[in-house]
Design an enzyme around this catalytic site. Structure first.
Site, PDB file in Angstrom:
ATOM      1  CD  GLU A  73      -3.404   4.644   2.717  1.00 20.39           C
ATOM      2  OE1 GLU A  73      -3.067   5.672   3.387  1.00 20.39           O
ATOM      3  OE2 GLU A  73      -2.731   3.966   2.333  1.00 20.39           O
ATOM      4  CD  GLU A 122      -4.266   8.714   1.084  1.00 19.96           C
ATOM      5  OE1 GLU A 122      -4.207   9.820   0.467  1.00 19.96           O
ATOM      6  OE2 GLU A 122      -3.049   8.006   1.067  1.00 19.96           O
ATOM      7  NE  ARG A 134      -0.785   4.680  -5.327  1.00 23.46           N
ATOM      8  CZ  ARG A 134      -0.048   4.343  -4.212  1.00 23.46           C
ATOM      9  NH1 ARG A 134       0.242   3.374  -4.149  1.00 23.46           N
ATOM     10  NH2 ARG A 134       0.058   5.423  -3.422  1.00 23.46           N
ATOM     11  CB  VAL A 146       5.156   0.161  -1.499  1.00 23.85           C
ATOM     12  CG1 VAL A 146       6.304  -0.182  -1.122  1.00 23.85           C
ATOM     13  CG2 VAL A 146       5.322   1.275  -2.603  1.00 23.85           C
TER      14      VAL A 146
END
Length: 452
Positions: free
Chosen positions: A284, A297, A301, A304
């Protein structure tokens, strides 16, 4: 080949993983708290086991309960989904100790990227530019990049300039962040941030960073395998947020130039490859008014908003996670990735936007999801379902895909007008306002969009 996978999560992401496993011919095991005994992920899985009462720390975060079920059900692997234990290195270690494959990155990468300061230092070595702050100041070898006192924070803030962000090193999902506009507010918020970080993450360490105003939040989807292959699947625009948490996302970004898009995607892929990253991950960035981009960051994972990347690439990211965990190669290179069209995701939360986004749990008296070409709904509620008060407020994800942004917006407006959820408050009316806002339509999108 995995024969059986346990999904250590709930809600729409658990259903999403179950569907991918079914497509691959893999049996699934669901876990649920007593509050979720009537949940759809319980019904859709091949097996389901109750692991405790509603509080997450007594069920979905309880290592022993989950591994006990995993052993009893004789699973090959555990998919943690998004949230809960998805970025928990200790849980991944426990899985490894039980000879169960954790479907995610290595324990080393979970540890490194889970600590925001360590992550900043790691990607800086890989060539990514950092926002000015406590992590990139000159300091003695024994001096930590975190900030210990409000006085030290104030000294740094004077150097980088207000406003500044006070951020938890263990934060995530928009939590653990406070923005100080001046010295008095910094002294007040510094202690609040440390206390909240300790309470939420068991770690009160914070760092200071220049807060970029009129910023855009852009993230790049990464896939890497254990054979050294890394590709990016384009970027996503995640600037429309509430309380530093994403609300509406687009892919590709509508607010950056082609040059910035190419540069940011190449930089992300290069950084992921330099650290040997394997599995799905998201890097990000914060982008300023002049399109300078800085590392924010890395999420180790599935996100969403992975759905919109799937919509414009045709790649099933959950299946890819599973294949990579089984040791398979990606089987394609960067030049094989074909990004086509435009996709938008609206997060449908059980919240009241008119009342500071207060959660709105309760009985769903009527549920009628939209349909039609270019529309996808990932959700888990139904007529007569009671949204529990114990968990995240996300109840559905509405995705619209079109040949271009205008068609995607048009389809999303239609879908929102069809989407009926009665009995609780939701963010549907707010999304309708956003989709009709001239700033949104003109691609003038910043992280302070809702506030302004």
């Amino acid at each position: 080949m995995f024969q059986k996978i346990l999904i250590a999560n709930r809600g729409e992401i658990a259903i999403r993983i179950i569907r991918a496993c079914k497509d691959m011919g893999i049996r699934t095991v669901a876990i649920y708290s007593t509050a979720d005994k009537n949940a759809l992920h319980v019904e859709h899985a091949d097996e389901a086991y109750c692991i405790g009462p509603p509080p997450s720390n007594e069920s979905y975060l309880k290592y022993a309960n989950i591994t006990t079920v995993a052993g009893f059900a004789n699973v090959d692997a555990i998919h943690p989904g998004a949230g809960f234990l998805a970025e928990d290195a200790q849980f991944a270690e426990i899985c490894e100790a039980h000879q169960i494959k954790f479907i995610g990155p290595s324990i080393e990468h979970l540890n490194t990227m889970g600590d925001k300061v360590r992550a900043l230092e790691t990607v800086a070595k890989a060539g990514l530019k950092l926002v000015p702050g406590s992590h990139n100041r000159k300091r003695k070898k024994d001096k930590k990049a975190t900030v210990e006192t409000a006085e030290e924070a104030a000294e740094l803030a004077e150097k980088v300039g207000y406003p500044v962000g006070i951020k938890a090193t263990a934060g995530g999902g928009g939590r653990g962040i406070r923005i100080a506009q001046n010295r008095p507010s910094l002294f007040n918020l510094f202690h609040i941030a440390k206390a909240e970080s300790e309470a939420a993450f068991g770690n009160g360490d914070v760092y200071i960073e220049k807060w970029i105003e009129d910023a855009r939040h852009i993230e790049v989807q990464i896939l890497g395998d254990t054979h050294g292959n890394v590709v990016h699947l384009g970027e996503r625009e995640c600037s429309i947020q509430r309380k530093q948490q994403k609300l509406l996302e687009e892919a590709p970004s509508a607010s950056i130039s082609t040059k910035t898009r190419n540069d940011i995607c190449k930089a992300a892929a290069k950084a992921a490859k330099s650290i040997g990253y394997a599995n799905a991950g998201t890097i990000e960035f914060v982008v300023d008014k002049n399109e300078n981009f800085y590392f924010l960051e890395m999420n180790t994972r599935i996100q969403v908003e992975h759905t919109i990347t799937e919509s414009i690439t045709g790649i099933d990211l959950i299946k890819e996670q599973i294949r990579i965990a089984m040791g398979e190669e990606l089987g394609y290179s960067q030049s094989d990735i074909d990004i086509s069209g435009h996709a938008i995701e609206c997060r449908i939360n059980a919240e009241d936007p008119a009342n500071q986004f207060m959660p709105s749990p309760g009985l769903v008296s009527d549920y009628q999801p939209p349909g039609g070409i270019g529309i996808r709904v990932d959700g888990f509620i139904y007529n007569g379902y009671t949204v529990p008060p114990h968990y995240d407020s996300l109840i559905a994800k509405l995705i619209a895909t079109g040949r271009n942004r205008e068609e995607a917006i048009s389809r999303m407006k239609r879908a929102l007008s069809e989407f009926k959820i009665d009995g609780i408050k939701t963010t549907i009316p707010l999304h309708q306002r956003i989709l009709n806002d001239e700033r949104f339509l003109n691609r003038t999108i910043f992280t302070n969009f809702l506030e302004t």
